[in-house]
Design an enzyme around this catalytic site. Structure first.
Site, PDB file in Angstrom:
ATOM      1  CB  SER A 198      -9.650   2.258   1.511  1.00  0.00           C
ATOM      2  OG  SER A 198     -10.281   3.456   1.840  1.00  0.00           O
ATOM      3  CG  HIS A 214       7.891   1.158   4.803  1.00  0.00           C
ATOM      4  ND1 HIS A 214       9.038   2.208   5.153  1.00  0.00           N
ATOM      5  CD2 HIS A 214       6.847   2.058   4.517  1.00  0.00           C
ATOM      6  CE1 HIS A 214       8.774   3.350   5.350  1.00  0.00           C
ATOM      7  NE2 HIS A 214       7.190   3.384   5.083  1.00  0.00           N
ATOM      8  CG  HIS A 215       4.577  -5.684   6.366  1.00  0.00           C
ATOM      9  ND1 HIS A 215       3.835  -4.648   6.983  1.00  0.00           N
ATOM     10  CD2 HIS A 215       3.580  -6.564   6.092  1.00  0.00           C
ATOM     11  CE1 HIS A 215       2.645  -4.951   6.962  1.00  0.00           C
ATOM     12  NE2 HIS A 215       2.411  -6.214   6.498  1.00  0.00           N
ATOM     13  CG  ASP A 224      -5.189 -11.754   3.289  1.00  0.00           C
ATOM     14  OD1 ASP A 224      -3.966 -11.014   3.311  1.00  0.00           O
ATOM     15  OD2 ASP A 224      -5.610 -12.533   2.756  1.00  0.00           O
ATOM     16  CE  LYS A 265      -6.262   3.260   1.367  1.00  0.00           C
ATOM     17  NZ  LYS A 265      -6.252   4.563   1.916  1.00  0.00           N
ATOM     18  CE  LYS A 290      -8.158  -0.189  11.631  1.00  0.00           C
ATOM     19  NZ  LYS A 290      -8.842   1.363  11.515  1.00  0.00           N
ATOM     20  CE  LYS A 326      -6.101   7.396  11.347  1.00  0.00           C
ATOM     21  NZ  LYS A 326      -6.780   6.100  11.145  1.00  0.00           N
TER      22      LYS A 326
HETATM   23  N1  GLU Z   1      -9.318   6.114   8.697  1.00  0.00           N
HETATM   24  C1  GLU Z   1      -9.946   4.764   8.513  1.00  0.00           C
HETATM   25  C2  GLU Z   1      -9.361   3.849   9.379  1.00  0.00           C
HETATM   26  O1  GLU Z   1      -9.093   4.160  10.607  1.00  0.00           O
HETATM   27  C3  GLU Z   1      -9.835   4.177   6.984  1.00  0.00           C
HETATM   28  C4  GLU Z   1      -8.486   4.013   6.405  1.00  0.00           C
HETATM   29  C5  GLU Z   1      -8.399   3.800   5.071  1.00  0.00           C
HETATM   30  O2  GLU Z   1      -9.529   3.717   4.418  1.00  0.00           O
HETATM   31  O3  GLU Z   1      -7.464   3.872   4.347  1.00  0.00           O
HETATM   32  O4  GLU Z   1      -9.367   2.568   9.455  1.00  0.00           O
END
Ligand code: GLU
Length: 469
Positions: free
Chosen positions: A361, A63-64, A98, A69, A93, A105
């Site tokens: 995204s 949660h930083h 950035d 996402k 990632k 997930k």
């Molecule tokens: N599922 C993709 C990933 O592993 C995309 C995640 C996203 O767009 O939030 O990076």
């Protein structure tokens, strides 16, 4: 193949990188662990009136930065350990490229082939309402996206369910990305992960220092590539790599693999598989009944773009590729990585190489919260400014451009152009940052360098929050 050590594997890479950084143990522990793990079960009525209990997860790793996402996976191999590992990878990632999000997930343990479209819709909507109940979804909280086994259709169901529960919330559609264009999606999101894989590998093979070490020439032209997985990531990556001159010599899928040293036409293979329901028996290509054997065939670049743990202690000694580009998340086990590094194979790591999906995204989320499509306001103005400049030059020089030259120069950037340009820029900048760390710290692999960059960013943001003064 067991998946129960995936989170441990990600933590292993974390620890390996953390040794190079001078942060307090408590801070590193805080970054490494999963902040919230939601494991739940719910009943869904099937088409034949039976009830089935569905097992599902959503993990918020860090949660930083908010929102968190990450995609939602539908697969019968989904389990808590897998979702935790994938959520952690999302954190690293996002920080690396950035993108200002924490990592998360989701997963539902189902084999999509066993359910009708209506059943999948009920499962997805119910999953979403369970997330709403526990505050595990929202434009500023947690924003899912597609992953293995899900796509635009599922994202549309999620957005619609969320919007129905949040009547009048103006940003409701920013609660999920990877939506269809007609449902507030963005041009270029579907191809983004594969396109990012292409930009990332193009950047790696452009580098003379790296290619010299492998005994390869620079550039994609003529490079032989084997891709595992012809899903959204593998298909788009293969297509873009081929369009830029690489030779896709092999494609592996569940049902088997095909190989042609002269190169396969990716689009034709894709259509052949749709039509015949199998990748096998494509023109004159050689069939591989056991698709994992194709991974061991000689090539310049191997792109595992399917699932985790595909290259392990057992098959790593047989890998003959000079470069392994991780389109999937976690396709190598740490043991396999060690073996490949000893064989002088260059590994382009997942947290960098497949970050194109979450990057676009982010652009979609920005579009949703700003309520305007990219290029909508400036495009016509940009075009008319260029028109005026051309008219002035033509008048001064007494020469005129041809109609097609004029059209090409005048054309303002569309949403698709802008998205791809932002994605390309992100992949180029990130690759060079990783490379810089690898060289300046004298490291032997790109993954450790990528983790160092990522951890450093996350740690700094904790310090900025004043949590670790
Ligand atoms: N599922 C993709 C990933 O592993 C995309 C995640 C996203 O767009 O939030 O990076």
């Amino acid at each position: 193949m067991t998946h129960s050590r995936f989170f441990e594997n990600v933590s292993y890479y974390f620890d390996k990188a953390a040794k190079h950084l001078d942060y307090p143990k408590g801070l590193l522990d805080q970054i490494k662990i999963c902040n919230s793990v939601y494991s739940f079960k719910f009943p869904v009525k099937m088409d034949d009136d039976r009830f089935e209990v569905i097992e599902a997860f959503r993990v918020e790793h860090s949660h930083h930065k908010m929102p968190v996402k990450g995609g939602i996976r539908y697969s019968d191999m989904v389990n808590e350990d897998e979702v935790k590992a994938l959520a952690a990878l999302m954190t690293y990632k996002c920080a690396l490229v950035d993108v200002p999000f924490g990592g998360a997930k989701g997963g539902i343990s189902i084999n999509v082939k066993n359910y009708s479209e209506k059943e999948l819709e009920r499962i997805t909507r119910r999953y979403t309402s369970e997330l709403i109940k526990k505050n595990f979804i929202g434009p500023g909280i947690d924003v899912p996206a597609p992953d293995y086994g899900t796509g635009e259709r599922e994202m549309a169901w999620i957005a619609d369910t969320y919007a129905a529960f949040h009547h009048g919330e103006i940003d409701a559609f920013a609660c999920v990305t990877g939506k269809p264009l007609s449902q507030h999606g963005i041009n270029g999101r579907k191809a983004a992960t594969g396109r990012g894989v292409y930009y990332g590998l193009r950047e790696a093979v452009r580098n003379k220092q790296l290619m010299d070490k492998l005994g390869l020439s620079t550039g994609l032209e003529g490079k032989s590539i084997i891709v595992q997985g012809l899903g959204n990531v593998g298909y788009h990556a293969a297509k873009f790599l081929q369009e830029d001159g690489a030779k896709i010599v092999g494609i592996a899928e569940f049902e088997g693999g095909i190989y042609d040293p002269n190169g396969l036409d990716v689009q034709a293979v894709f259509e052949h598989r749709l039509e015949t329901k199998s990748i096998l028996n494509f023109k004159t290509a050689k069939n591989f009944e056991k698709s994992e054997e194709l991974l061991e065939v000689e090539c310049d670049i191997l792109v595992p773009a399917a699932l985790e743990n595909q290259i392990h202690d057992g098959n790593a000694p047989n890998i003959k590729a000079k470069i392994v580009g991780e389109g999937a998340n976690g396709p190598l086990t740490p043991g396999a990585e060690e073996i490949l590094l000893k064989k002088n194979i260059l590994i382009v790591p997942d947290l960098f190489l497949n970050a194109g999906g979450v990057t676009v995204s982010y652009f979609e989320w920005l579009k949703n919260i700003s309520h305007v499509a990219y290029g909508r306001i400036g495009r016509r103005y940009e075009e008319s400014s260029v028109k005026n400049v051309i008219a002035a030059i033509e008048e001064l020089s007494g020469k005129n451009l041809s109609d097609s030259q004029r059209a090409q120069i005048i054309r303002g950037a569309s949403e698709h152009d802008l998205v791809n340009s932002g994605l390309e820029d992100t992949m180029i900048i990130s690759f060079n940052q990783i490379l810089e760390i690898m060289n300046s710290r004298n490291l032997s692999d790109l993954r450790t360098a990528a983790f160092i960059k990522s951890l450093d960013r996350i740690a700094k943001s904790y310090f900025e929050l004043g949590i670790f003064p």
